[in-house]
Structure formats: C-alpha cells, structure tokens
Design a protein around this motif. Structure first.
Motif, short mmCIF file in Angstrom:
data_model
loop_
_atom_site.label_atom_id
_atom_site.label_comp_id
_atom_site.label_asym_id
_atom_site.label_seq_id
_atom_site.Cartn_x
_atom_site.Cartn_y
_atom_site.Cartn_z
N GLU A 68 12.12 1.41 -8.16
CA GLU A 68 11.15 1.55 -9.24
C GLU A 68 11.75 1.06 -10.55
O GLU A 68 12.81 1.53 -10.98
N TYR A 69 11.06 0.13 -11.19
CA TYR A 69 11.40 -0.32 -12.54
C TYR A 69 10.52 0.46 -13.52
O TYR A 69 9.29 0.35 -13.48
N LEU A 115 3.81 5.55 -5.95
CA LEU A 115 3.68 5.40 -7.39
C LEU A 115 2.65 6.38 -7.95
O LEU A 115 2.80 6.90 -9.06
N ARG A 116 1.62 6.65 -7.17
CA ARG A 116 0.56 7.58 -7.60
C ARG A 116 0.88 9.03 -7.26
O ARG A 116 0.06 9.92 -7.50
N GLY A 117 2.06 9.28 -6.68
CA GLY A 117 2.47 10.65 -6.36
C GLY A 117 1.88 11.20 -5.08
O GLY A 117 1.80 12.42 -4.89
N ARG A 164 0.83 -1.21 0.00
CA ARG A 164 0.00 0.00 0.00
C ARG A 164 0.86 1.26 0.00
O ARG A 164 0.55 2.24 -0.69
N ALA A 165 1.96 1.25 0.76
CA ALA A 165 2.83 2.43 0.83
C ALA A 165 3.46 2.73 -0.52
O ALA A 165 3.47 3.88 -0.98
N VAL A 166 4.00 1.70 -1.19
CA VAL A 166 4.66 1.98 -2.47
C VAL A 166 3.63 2.33 -3.55
O VAL A 166 3.94 3.10 -4.47
N GLY A 199 1.00 -6.33 -5.25
CA GLY A 199 1.21 -4.90 -5.30
C GLY A 199 0.60 -4.30 -6.55
O GLY A 199 0.13 -5.00 -7.45
N THR A 200 0.62 -2.96 -6.61
CA THR A 200 0.02 -2.21 -7.71
C THR A 200 1.08 -1.77 -8.71
O THR A 200 2.15 -1.29 -8.31
#
Length: 478
Positions: free
Chosen positions: A363-364, A175-177, A169-171, A412-413
């Motif tokens: 981040e990839y 990712l969504r800023g 959830r944190a990452v 994960g998302t």
C-alpha cells in the motif's frame, strides 16, 4: 512480472463478400498497402521527476506467486522448518509473529481430465500455548469472478462493483476494509496443531476455455509464532469418513487437513517452475525479473510529499509545468531517480525472484499538502499515470505516446481524499484502467486561490496484474 493484454478481435474482410473483383480495385489496394501508418507521437512531459519520499515499513509479507501457472501439484511456498520433511529445500524456516500480510496468486490451465485445482494455505502453531490470528481484512477471487476486461480509464467505484481482474478485485476489497464471509475474524490454533486458512478451488470445468486462477490477499496479526505454507492439490474423488467438506456433482471434494499435511511433509515443489531470474549483479543480457516465492519485507510505504524533508508543504509547480513522483520503481525502470522501491526478500527459493519487483499488494499512502504560494488563482491537477518505462530519462522528462501502446499496465481501484472547491471533504474510490504511455485526463482538479493550501491523500494498494512503474503527477494548468 507478466503483461496480460486484452486481444482484439480481427476479422479479415473478403472482397468477394461485397461482390468486388480484385482487378477493379487493385490500384486502390496497392495504394492502401504502400501507405505507411502515421508514426506515433512521443510526448515528453515538461517538469521534474523527484524520488518518492518515505520508505517501506518492515512488515513481512508471505508472497506466493511462483509458479504462476500450475500443472503439477506440490508446495508453492512453505516457511516451515525443513527438519523431518522429505524435501527440506522446499521449506524456508521463517516464523511469523505480530502483523503480517499474505498474498497468493496462481492459475491453472487445461488440467488433465479438467480436474479442479485447490489452493490451500495452512497455519501451524509450534508453541506450547494457543495462538490467535486476527484477520481484519481478507479477500479471495477467481478469475471467473473478476475477469480481465477492457474498461474506461476512470470509473467511480464507491460501491466496489467495478473490477478488471481477480488480483485487482481482492486488493480493492482490502482497501475498503472488507473481510469476505469465507474468512473468520480470528483463527485460534491449539498448541502444536495446524489449521487451514484457505482451502479454495480453481475450477475449469464447463468454461469456454479451461483456464482459471485465484488471487488472495489478507492482513493478519498473530499473538504468537506461526509457520505458513501455501500448496496446490487437485480435487479428491474418494469419500472420507465423516467428511464435511463440499463435494461437487462430479464427485470432487476438497482435500482434508490431513491430506494437506501429508503433501507438506512428503511433497516437493509445485510445477512447472517459472523462468530463472537475472541475478542482481548481472551487467548484460536479457533482464528477467522472475516470479516471487518467499517472504518480502514491506507492507506499506507512507509518504508525506513536501518540497524537502524540512518543509511542511508541496509548492505547486509553475503554470504549464509538472512534478512527478514514481511508484514501484525497480531495476531497469527508475525513471531517472536512481531510487529503487522494490521490497527485498527476507527468504526466497533459489530459482525465484531476488526482489518483490512488482510490490504486489504493497500500500502506497501518499499525502500531498499542496500550497499555492502565488497571488493568482491556479488550477491544479493530480494524476496517477503510466509513462513509457525507462531507467534513465533519455530526453530529460518522462515520456508518453499517442496512440498509447495497447497494453493495460495499470488496472485497479485507488482511494483519493481531498477538500473540494466548495470546502467539502471528499472520499472517492476510483477504478483506473490505463495503457502504457497513455495521455490521461486528471484524476482530480482543484481550483486554488492565491496563498491557499489544500490537502490531497492518495491510497494505492498495488494491484496484481499491473506492471510498474507509475507516477503521481501534480500539474498546474496554463
């Protein structure tokens, strides 16, 4: 790295419940017991496995993940100088400046008297002028706010409301800023002073099982040198003069900046310590990766995936074939590529991981400029999947299994951007929940006319509580 599986509920059925006697069904029972379970089907994917183009950048990451399970309060990770400290070996003397990331991931289990454990992150300015630390993205979640749950393999997650663990959830927020309201957009630290970036609880009281954890991930940029420390301390029960920190109904309160400073100056390592990792030069025995506590190098891996370094496009494979690019390859899990993507440690404690094996929070950023160079229309898919882990491919290709192993190895998302078949630019956030060796439907499918091009971009911030390696596979349907 640890593997956390979702336990199944097994309820034995007593024959007497149904009014049956053992003797009347003994033959059937024996037949059932002696019937072997069908052997799992192993599937070798036809196609190539290529090393992932690109490399990690040199952004330092404050990487606090050992000990993962905390019983004894103390220092988790300190990059302060050791001079003047009671335990000099607990301080790694590494200043941060400019861009850096911070990751902290720890749990508490059945603490004495169900005390609330606090995780504190302190930043110190050693300079003669003020330092400003900008915080564009930051998120921190408890396990109770993002529990480990079993989900479908794919769930559209544009609203960010789907998650399967605190780290995931944190990452996904980053990712969504997102920057949570708990964190300021900037932290101004006067000369020679310290400030708390994180002073957050991990409560266990009133839970069915007194187990909880917290995952935090932040991206930051500092105008000058700063030292950072993450620490663990149990809640205080005594009031302090003028204390404005929150106090629970049980009388617990968060530690003050002064109390954190005392722990930093006079404390030792938090415990218990994790398993000692296997040295990189070891040639036999059990491979123990260990948990990370130190500064790793690399926040992002940017990859323009083309046929070769000189090419501008990625030619789609022949019908029925696939091309796979591994992510987060590591010692013992390179999938035949001889490529190890693991972030190296710039500084570390001697009993913790030699490398950041899981590349948690890296981040990839993958760009695939696909081209269909044939004259026929082709259907092309892109899938992020988790094959069975191998270092060398024993059967010439990556392997999957039906049924899959019952472990969630990726949860994960991810974000995917592409031009759909109607010519519209699409951005989707999709939550993935994948077991080991699971055969999956594609993440996206594209219909590509002959001699056409289509761009696909996939962004994956590798989620904590996932286990590598994974692969990104481009496949042309038969």
């Amino acid at each position: 790295m640890s593997v956390k599986s979702i336990p199944k509920l097994f309820i034995p059925l007593s024959l007497t419940v149904f009014g049956l006697s053992f003797s009347s069904h003994s033959k059937a029972s024996l037949l059932t017991q002696n019937t072997p379970k069908p052997r799992p089907q192993e599937i070798v994917q036809s196609g190539e496995v290529r090393p992932l183009p690109g490399k990690l950048d040199n952004i330092p990451v404050f990487n606090s993940n050992s000990p993962e399970w905390i019983k004894n309060e103390g220092i988790l990770l300190s990059t302060f100088p050791g001079k003047g400290k009671k335990t000099p070996t607990a301080h790694l003397n590494f200043p941060f400046q400019g861009r850096f990331d911070l990751f902290a991931h720890h749990y508490t289990h059945t603490p004495k008297d169900l005390q609330t454990l606090y995780i504190g992150v302190m930043l110190h300015n050693p300079n003669k002028q003020a330092v400003t630390v900008n915080i564009p993205q930051a998120a921190s979640y408890l396990m109770t706010e993002a529990p480990f749950v079993t989900l479908a393999p794919y769930i559209d997650n544009n609203d960010g409301k789907t998650f399967s663990g605190p780290g995931a959830r944190a990452v996904a927020d980053v990712l969504r800023g997102v920057r949570q309201k708990d964190f300021p957009s900037k932290l101004v630290i006067p000369p020679g002073q310290s400030r708390m970036l994180l002073n957050h609880p991990i409560p266990v009281r009133n839970l069915e099982k007194p187990v909880n954890g917290r995952s935090s991930f932040m991206r930051m940029k500092s105008s000058g040198k700063v030292y950072i420390a993450s620490m663990a301390m149990f809640a205080k029960k005594t009031p302090t003069s003028g204390n404005k920190l929150p106090v629970s109904p049980k009388g617990d309160r968060a530690p003050t900046l002064k109390e954190w400073q005392t722990l930093l100056d006079t404390g030792s390592f938090a415990g218990p310590r994790d398993k000692i990792p296997t040295p990189p030069d070891a040639t036999g025995g059990q491979l123990i990766y260990g948990r990370v506590a130190g500064v790793s190098e690399g926040s992002q891996w940017i990859s323009n995936i083309t046929d070769n370094a000189a090419a501008k496009n990625l030619t789609i494979p022949n019908p029925g074939k696939a091309i796979s690019y591994p992510l987060v390859t590591l010692r013992g899990g390179r999938l035949g590529t001889e490529q190890k993507q693991t972030a190296k440690m710039l500084v570390r404690y001697g009993d913790t991981a030699y490398e950041a094996h899981g590349n948690y929070c890296v981040e990839y950023n993958l760009v695939m400029p696909l081209i269909n160079s044939t004259k026929q229309t082709q259907t092309v898919s892109v899938t992020l999947e988790t094959p069975l882990k191998e270092d060398k491919l024993s059967q010439g290709g990556i392997k999957f299994r039906k049924p899959s192993l019952d472990f969630p190895f990726f949860r994960g998302t991810v974000r995917v951007r592409y031009t759909n078949d109607a010519g519209k630019e699409v951005t989707r956030y999709v939550h993935l929940w994948h077991r080991t060796g699971q055969v999956l439907e594609p993440l996206i499918k594209l219909t590509m006319p002959g001699n056409s091009r289509r761009n696909v971009q996939l962004n994956v911030i590798y989620p904590p509580d996932s286990t590598p390696p994974q692969v990104v596979t481009v496949r042309t349907m038969e």
